[in-house]
Design a protein around this motif. Sequence first.
Motif, PDB file in Angstrom:
ATOM      1  N   GLU A 197       0.865  -1.183   0.000  1.00  0.00           N
ATOM      2  CA  GLU A 197       0.000   0.000   0.000  1.00  0.00           C
ATOM      3  C   GLU A 197       0.903   1.235   0.000  1.00  0.00           C
ATOM      4  OE1 GLU A 197      -3.020  -0.014  -0.521  1.00  0.00           O
ATOM      5  OE2 GLU A 197      -3.760  -1.980   0.062  1.00  0.00           O
ATOM      6  N   SER A 199       1.091   3.947   1.621  1.00  0.00           N
ATOM      7  CA  SER A 199       1.604   4.436   2.911  1.00  0.00           C
ATOM      8  C   SER A 199       2.727   3.540   3.430  1.00  0.00           C
ATOM      9  CB  SER A 199       0.463   4.510   3.929  1.00  0.00           C
ATOM     10  OG  SER A 199      -0.145   3.247   4.042  1.00  0.00           O
ATOM     11  N   GLU A 200       2.513   2.224   3.293  1.00  0.00           N
ATOM     12  CA  GLU A 200       3.571   1.283   3.707  1.00  0.00           C
ATOM     13  C   GLU A 200       4.823   1.475   2.863  1.00  0.00           C
ATOM     14  OE1 GLU A 200       2.602  -2.974   3.965  1.00  0.00           O
ATOM     15  OE2 GLU A 200       0.526  -2.298   3.866  1.00  0.00           O
ATOM     16  N   GLN A 202       5.839   4.221   1.428  1.00  0.00           N
ATOM     17  CA  GLN A 202       6.528   5.425   1.888  1.00  0.00           C
ATOM     18  C   GLN A 202       7.367   5.124   3.133  1.00  0.00           C
ATOM     19  OE1 GLN A 202       7.162   8.191   0.444  1.00  0.00           O
ATOM     20  NE2 GLN A 202       5.901   7.595  -1.299  1.00  0.00           N
ATOM     21  N   ALA A 203       6.758   4.348   4.039  1.00  0.00           N
ATOM     22  CA  ALA A 203       7.474   3.985   5.262  1.00  0.00           C
ATOM     23  C   ALA A 203       8.711   3.162   4.916  1.00  0.00           C
ATOM     24  CB  ALA A 203       6.552   3.213   6.191  1.00  0.00           C
TER      25      ALA A 203
END
Length: 315
Positions: A197, A199-200, A202-203
């Motif tokens: 995903e 967001s993941e 980006q992390a």
Amino acid sequence: MQGPPLFPESASTMAPRVDALYFFLLGVSVFFGLLIAGLIVYFAIRYHRRTPEQLGARIHGAMSLEIGWTVAPLMLTLVIFVWGASVYFAMAHPPEETLNIYVVGKQWMWKFQHLDGQREINELHVPVGRAVKLITTSEDVIHDFFVPAFRIKADVIPGRYVNIWFQVTKPGRYRLFCAEYCGTRHSGMIGEVIAMEPSEYQAWLGGGAAEGSLASAGAKLFQDLACNTCHRPDAQGRGPVLEGLFGKTVTLQGGATVTADEAYIRESILQPAARVTSGFQPIMPTFQGLVTEEQLLELVEYIKSLQALPQVQTR
Ligand code: CUA
């Protein structure tokens, strides 16, 4: 898909399009296969010789039949051609906005370089729902980048940049294969694409950016190799100005033109005399053997980053 694993998972925007065409071809083949086999059996029974003296009827042509079995396959194959071409063009032309990742194939591993500096081997992390463009090349022989779940497969060729693009539709881990025999450990040249995903992702990106971006590594190399003594931003250098160069049309000695893309930059580093910019002397030394494929990518990315004016970039 349930049942026996006849079919790879479908996890990219291209997968349904490839499958639709594939099933159409399969349907056409099954239809005609059954039709022809059925007619052979039917005719064999219906028209078999009943007495030893029996002779076949003399038939001299049937124009409507001839036209029918010429025109029908023509139409059918044209449908296949147009359909296949449209899928091919969609695969060959990445969208304007893509996330670019560099790929170097090597006996026997896949090396990935993200623009932010992360490097991976035999593992590629990508975000779901975003068009990803892989700019691929090989350090030695021809390899072939194949992810069945994405329905993408392309030769990775030494001395060239081949672009491959895909957009993943669901998170997961997908097998990556080399699909071109490339030496004794070809079968071991496998890996995984890990779709996350956004967001993941980006992390994940934030977790490993220790080495600095690809462009900054290129900038350092540019200094180390003393490229900056000739390629200066003020047009006073002995080499062409590189600021704003990427994507532009360059006029060469003799009047021909070339687009300053990744391949042209790479060639100009390795074989500077091959296509010299008009107005300059072929005095640049070759860097063949002095820079690796990965360093070439860093230099290319650095030159890409030297955009004089903000503009729509393909990255
Ligand atoms: Cu690389 Cu097969």
